[in-house]
Design a protein around this motif. Structure first.
Motif, PDB file in Angstrom:
ATOM      1  N   ALA A   1       0.858  -1.194   0.078  1.00  0.00           N
ATOM      2  CA  ALA A   1      -0.098  -0.053   0.069  1.00  0.00           C
ATOM      3  C   ALA A   1       0.962   1.192   0.056  1.00  0.00           C
ATOM      4  N   ASP A   2       0.415   2.392  -0.740  1.00  0.00           N
ATOM      5  CA  ASP A   2       1.339   3.343  -0.734  1.00  0.00           C
ATOM      6  C   ASP A   2       1.308   4.244   0.371  1.00  0.00           C
ATOM      7  N   GLY A   3       0.370   4.213   1.431  1.00  0.00           N
ATOM      8  CA  GLY A   3       0.476   4.916   2.569  1.00  0.00           C
ATOM      9  C   GLY A   3      -1.030   4.850   3.199  1.00  0.00           C
ATOM     10  N   PHE A   4      -1.413   5.563   4.053  1.00  0.00           N
ATOM     11  CA  PHE A   4      -2.603   5.514   4.939  1.00  0.00           C
ATOM     12  C   PHE A   4      -3.072   6.854   5.328  1.00  0.00           C
ATOM     13  N   LEU A   5      -4.503   7.018   5.599  1.00  0.00           N
ATOM     14  CA  LEU A   5      -4.938   8.086   6.183  1.00  0.00           C
ATOM     15  C   LEU A   5      -5.965   7.859   7.136  1.00  0.00           C
ATOM     16  N   LEU A   6      -5.722   8.695   8.210  1.00  0.00           N
ATOM     17  CA  LEU A   6      -6.785   8.194   9.182  1.00  0.00           C
ATOM     18  C   LEU A   6      -7.936   8.939   8.985  1.00  0.00           C
ATOM     19  N   LYS A   7      -9.183   8.394   9.292  1.00  0.00           N
ATOM     20  CA  LYS A   7     -10.613   8.789   9.209  1.00  0.00           C
ATOM     21  C   LYS A   7     -10.792  10.117   9.774  1.00  0.00           C
TER      22      LYS A   7
END
Length: 225
Positions: free
Chosen positions: A101-107
């Motif tokens: 995965a290329d990264g993550f975001l918090l909701k």
């Protein structure tokens, strides 16, 4: 103007509604579909061919981690994947990043941060939060240890090792170049070389490998941004 096609994957309809409202308000972003679970996402990736997938990790049925792995194993050129999560210190997030995965975001991310993240990964960059990667690596220390010799066997040059350590601190190519007195193109060449030697899909995977091998440690790097 190039329009970035986005697929939303989340079992909560309200989350999908909010993300669609944020992204469709931008002229260069187009939400082309929504899925409520990983299995549905696999089919939509094949038919809609999105550029970026915003993937929730904790869903009933086929979860986001399994779906991410399946998408990235596919025969076609895969889309970029941004993991969307409630908690950053989450094994699912860590494993998704390891899978590619290329990264993550918090909701709880602000709308502008979501828009910027989609544009960033669509352009081929990794959305790397070094402090979060450190916390994830530290939380997993001593549990299911990974192959600690990966970086040693990769045969990185001394310069590539320096670049990798600075990448782990979250420095951009330009910032790495300033620190090492190198041109940006030279830094890109070093990054490309070390990714190839590590068998890493992107910068995030390379940084995770650096932590898991002990080449960089959460403790020694804890004072960095």
């Amino acid at each position: 103007m190039t329009v970035i096609k986005v697929l939303l994957v989340d079992d909560e309809e309200l989350i999908r509604f909010g993300l669609r409202a944020v992204l469709d308000a931008q002229p260069d972003l187009d939400v082309v579909g929504e899925a409520a679970d990983g299995a549905e996402a696999l089919g939509l990736v094949r038919t809609l061919r999105p550029d970026v997938v915003l993937m929730d990790v904790r869903m009933p049925g086929l979860d986001g981690l399994a779906a991410t792995r399946a998408i990235l194993r596919g025969p076609d050129r895969p889309p970029k994947i941004l993991v969307v999560t409630t908690f950053e210190a989450d094994d699912y997030v860590y494993e998704a990043l390891r899978a590619g995965a290329d990264g993550f975001l918090l909701k709880r991310s602000r709308p502008a941060e979501v828009v910027q993240a989609v544009r960033l990964v669509a352009a081929g960059e990794s959305l790397l939060f070094p402090a979060s990667i450190r916390r994830l690596a530290a939380a997993r220390a001593g549990r299911d240890p990974a192959d600690g010799g990966a970086v040693a066997r990769a045969g990185l040059t001394a310069r590539e090792g320096e670049v990798l350590r600075l990448m782990a601190r979250g420095l951009s190519n330009a910032e790495v170049g300033d620190r090492l007195h190198l041109g940006v193109q030279t830094v890109k060449t070093h990054v490309s070389s070390l990714l190839g030697k590590l068998g890493a899909r992107d910068r995030t995977q390379a940084v995770i490998a650096a932590y898991e091998s002990g080449f960089v440690t959460p403790e020694s790097d804890s004072g960095q941004p």
